[in-house]
Structures are given as C-alpha cells and as structure tokens.
Scaffold this active site. Structure first.
Site, PDB file in Angstrom:
ATOM      1  N   HIS A  57       1.172  -0.766   0.186  1.00 20.54           N
ATOM      2  CA  HIS A  57       0.244   0.047  -0.041  1.00 20.54           C
ATOM      3  C   HIS A  57       0.598   0.894   0.685  1.00 20.54           C
ATOM      4  CE1 HIS A  57      -3.788   2.602   1.568  1.00 20.54           C
ATOM      5  NE2 HIS A  57      -2.478   3.139   1.216  1.00 20.54           N
TER       6      HIS A  57
ATOM      7  N   HIS B 235       1.181   5.029  -1.609  1.00 17.14           N
ATOM      8  CA  HIS B 235       1.286   6.646  -2.049  1.00 17.14           C
ATOM      9  C   HIS B 235       2.098   7.331  -2.823  1.00 17.14           C
ATOM     10  CE1 HIS B 235      -2.561   6.846  -0.758  1.00 17.14           C
ATOM     11  NE2 HIS B 235      -2.355   6.105   0.309  1.00 17.14           N
TER      12      HIS B 235
ATOM     13  N   LYS C  70      -9.578   0.019  -5.892  1.00 16.27           N
ATOM     14  CA  LYS C  70      -9.738   0.204  -4.340  1.00 16.27           C
ATOM     15  C   LYS C  70     -11.040   1.213  -4.288  1.00 16.27           C
ATOM     16  CE  LYS C  70      -8.031   2.077  -0.674  1.00 16.27           C
ATOM     17  NZ  LYS C  70      -6.856   2.229   0.389  1.00 16.27           N
TER      18      LYS C  70
ATOM     19  N   HIS D 154     -10.590   0.319   2.055  1.00 19.05           N
ATOM     20  CA  HIS D 154     -10.044   1.419   3.325  1.00 19.05           C
ATOM     21  C   HIS D 154     -11.259   1.232   3.926  1.00 19.05           C
ATOM     22  CE1 HIS D 154      -8.861   5.787   4.796  1.00 19.05           C
ATOM     23  NE2 HIS D 154     -10.442   5.635   5.086  1.00 19.05           N
TER      24      HIS D 154
ATOM     25  N   HIS E 134      -4.242  -0.693   5.759  1.00 14.62           N
ATOM     26  CA  HIS E 134      -4.224   0.270   6.855  1.00 14.62           C
ATOM     27  C   HIS E 134      -5.223  -0.273   8.136  1.00 14.62           C
ATOM     28  CE1 HIS E 134      -6.688   2.823   4.876  1.00 14.62           C
ATOM     29  NE2 HIS E 134      -6.430   3.186   4.337  1.00 14.62           N
TER      30      HIS E 134
ATOM     31  N   ASP F 128       1.375   2.384   3.541  1.00 14.45           N
ATOM     32  CA  ASP F 128       0.602   4.221   3.329  1.00 14.45           C
ATOM     33  C   ASP F 128       1.672   4.929   3.956  1.00 14.45           C
ATOM     34  OD1 ASP F 128      -1.593   5.017   2.757  1.00 14.45           O
ATOM     35  OD2 ASP F 128      -2.396   5.095   4.614  1.00 14.45           O
TER      36      ASP F 128
HETATM   37  C1  NCD Z   1      -3.228   8.760   1.671  1.00 15.72           C
HETATM   38  C2  NCD Z   1      -2.746  10.057   1.097  1.00 15.72           C
HETATM   39  O1  NCD Z   1      -2.755  11.804   1.890  1.00 15.72           O
HETATM   40  O2  NCD Z   1      -3.108   9.767  -0.163  1.00 15.72           O
HETATM   41  N1  NCD Z   1      -3.193   9.520   3.561  1.00 15.72           N
HETATM   42  C3  NCD Z   1      -3.733   8.976   4.581  1.00 15.72           C
HETATM   43  O3  NCD Z   1      -3.193   9.333   5.552  1.00 15.72           O
HETATM   44  N2  NCD Z   1      -3.098   7.765   4.627  1.00 15.72           N
HETATM   45  C4  NCD Z   1      -4.776   8.860   2.140  1.00 15.72           C
HETATM   46  C5  NCD Z   1      -5.249   7.149   2.522  1.00 15.72           C
HETATM   47  O4  NCD Z   1      -5.057   6.017   2.276  1.00 15.72           O
HETATM   48  O5  NCD Z   1      -6.246   7.430   3.363  1.00 15.72           O
HETATM   49 ZN    ZN Z   2      -3.736   5.036   1.655  1.00 11.47          ZN
END
Ligand code: NCD
Ligand code: ZN
Length: 345
Positions: free
Chosen positions: A13, A15, A99, A136, A174, A247
C-alpha cells in the site's frame, strides 16, 4: 554487529503521487522494495485501465537507473466503473487490485463509492475473476466518531459485503484497531489485512499531547494504545493474513502544517529500520521476513522476491534526513521518536 538477511520486501500500500512529487519520492521506495501496490487517489483518480497504463508509464519513467522496481497498479472504484474494463485490465496483467474508498473517507476520495449497491456488478465480476478489492475500511457519516469509524465499517459494510459475496478477495488496508485485527483473525479465507509502519509505533497521543503534531496525523487516525499493541502482536505473529502496507503518503509541509492539514505520514525512507526495531522489541526478528516479504506475495498470488536485503544492527544511530526535498516542496520524514540502529546495507 548483527545481520539479518531477508527476502527483498514489497510494499502492499503506497502513495507515489505524480509529477515532481513522484520523481522526488520514488527512490526511497525503489531502494529497498521490489514491488508496491500503487494507490490510485490522484487528482483526477486512476479510474480506467487506460488511466492505470498511463500512470504506470509515468512511474516507470521516474525509477532511478539501476533500481529494479515494479509498480503494481490499482483502479479507483467509482459508481461508473465498468466491469468489462476491470476484467480487461486484469487479464492484460496490468491491474492487480481495485480500491474501494468510501466517499469522503480520506485524501482525494470525493469520487469514492457512496453506496456499495452501486458497485455490486464490478465486485461480482472481480469475485469471478479472482481480482482482490483493497478496502479503506472507515465509514464517513458525520455522526460516527472518527475513532470508531473502522469498527463501524466492519459491522455495517465489510461483514455484510463478505456475506453477500464470500468469493470476493478482500484486503482490509491499514488496519488500525484491535477490532480489525480480531475480525481478520476470524476469517478462514478471502480476507487479509495490511498494517502500516507508523501504526506499529505511534498511538493517538503522538498527535495530540504537548501540542498538535500534524506529521503524526494520517487516516485512519492512530488509535489508543491497546489497539497499537494488538497491531504489533498481529504483525509479529507470523500469521499469513497480516503483511506490510506502509501507506507512506507524502504531502508537502505547507499542506500539513496549516489550519486544515492533510492526512498522511511519509515513511518510505526509514520503514525497514523502523520495522526491524519494532520486531526486535517484540523478540520477533525471525518473523520480519514473513510480514515484509512473504505474506503479501502469497496473498496476492505472486512469488516472493528471489533477491535479499541485509539489515545490520549498528552501534551508531542510522542517519536519515528529517525532511526530503522534492521538486514539489519539502516533505517531513516520519520520526519514530527513538533512534534507529538497524540499517539496510
Ligand atoms: C492518504 C493520502 O494522503 O493519499 N493519507 C493517509 O493519511 N493515509 C490517503 C489514505 O490512504 O487514506
Ligand atoms: Zn493510503
């Protein structure tokens, strides 16, 4: 000096964002991780297979020369998602998961699903072709306390969905609560959970005690200490239903340090050092490989990596920057609030 050799880990996971931010952060992942499940919450989101193919090319173009890293692409589920497009993306090998963001749950989730009924045709097709749904797991209605949103999601959305479509493979992403851990442990098949680095280390005090600390704010928000302890027990147990999804979610500092700061913690750069520290504290260094390198591939149906990485416990604290500079601006790195002594060598 103590060495720990494990298969090269994957991040289930992540970003990576896009543009200057993507180019600024990707090396921190590709240095240690062989593969990562890439979150689709760009603006606009990655909705179709064509979007995912184009995003994948931008990611591949940003991988530093010499690093071997494979982005595993996901699609952002919307009311308009086409089952045929999802199936074609999966068959081509491009799409590894879809997702589900409940609308309004987190950063860039306004296109998310308002009512699970509207997504049923896609979910039924995914169950048929064996494509996992990454969830999520938080409800978003304003009358539910933010610290209860995961537990209420399990009861009102996840459990009914599993009963309605038991063949659907679900990753509860998460996980942040004992409720989530316990729920996953009751499942015999088709449910697993990812756990972040930071939720093994911080509880909600980190965000709120001694002044408000935006760099510890993420979603799902960190919970009470008993929940953190349940997550640590699950992660270090070796149970194949739990694996690493960092995450890691970079936002530039001005968007974190303001009156309405963004959710997200940036851990890619020091995750492996943090995890070794946690697993050593739990007397479970022998379970780190399962959590970071074996359980995730088994769940997603891909082989574990052949290469290894070596973690070395050194006397001096590992040095890592407090902030990284990206072309998009500075991003503060997760501070575990203790020195790290396990280095990736
Ligand atoms: C994530 C993001 O900033 O894209 N933020 C987070 O706090 N994890 C979004 C997410 O995965 O919920
Ligand atoms: Zn995330």
């Amino acid at each position: 000096m103590q060495d720990l050799v494990i298969r090269r880990p994957d991040d289930w996971h992540l970003h990576l964002r896009d543009g200057d931010m993507l180019r600024g952060v990707i090396a921190d992942t590709s240095r240690h991780f062989a593969r990562a499940i890439i979150m689709p919450n760009l603006v606009p989101p990655v909705v179709t297979s064509a979007d995912a193919a184009a995003y994948r090319e931008r990611i591949v173009a940003a991988i530093p020369a010499g690093d071997r890293f494979e982005p595993l692409m996901t699609l952002y589920l919307t009311a308009g998602t086409s089952p045929d497009d999802v199936e074609a993306g999966h068959k081509s090998g491009l799409v590894k998961a879809v997702k589900l963001y409940p609308a309004g749950a987190t950063t860039n989730s306004h296109s998310g699903v308002r009512n699970i009924d509207e997504a049923m045709p896609v979910l039924e097709r995914m169950a048929k072709i064996g494509l996992p749904l990454c969830v999520h797991g938080e409800v978003t209605s304003s009358d539910v306390d933010i610290f209860d949103r995961e537990a209420v999601f399990i009861e009102t959305v996840l459990d009914p969905l599993r009963k309605r479509l038991p063949e659907l493979k679900l990753t509860m992403e998460h996980v942040t609560t004992k409720d989530g851990v316990d729920y996953i442990k009751t499942s015999k098949a088709n449910l697993a959970g990812s756990i972040t680095t930071h939720h093994l280390i911080i509880n909600r005090n980190a965000i709120l005690v001694g002044g408000i600390k935006p760099h510890y704010y993420c979603l799902p928000v960190a919970k009470r200490e008993n929940h953190r302890l349940a997550l640590r027990a699950a992660a270090t147990s070796g149970d194949a239903r739990f694996f690493l999804g960092t995450d890691s979610a970079p936002h530039v500092d001005p968007l974190k340090e303001c009156a309405c700061g963004c959710a997200g913690i940036y851990t890619s750069i020091n995750t492996m050092s943090c995890l070794a520290h946690v697993f050593e504290e739990e007397n479970a260094l022998d379970k780190l490989e399962a959590f970071a390198s074996l359980n995730g591939p088994a769940w997603y149906g891909v082989p574990a990596n052949d290469e290894t990485i070596t973690l070395r416990k050194q006397v001096d604290a590992v040095s890592y920057p407090a902030k990284i500079d990206t072309g998009a601006g500075p991003v503060t790195v997760f501070d575990p609030m203790f020195p790290l002594h396990w280095a990736v060598v």
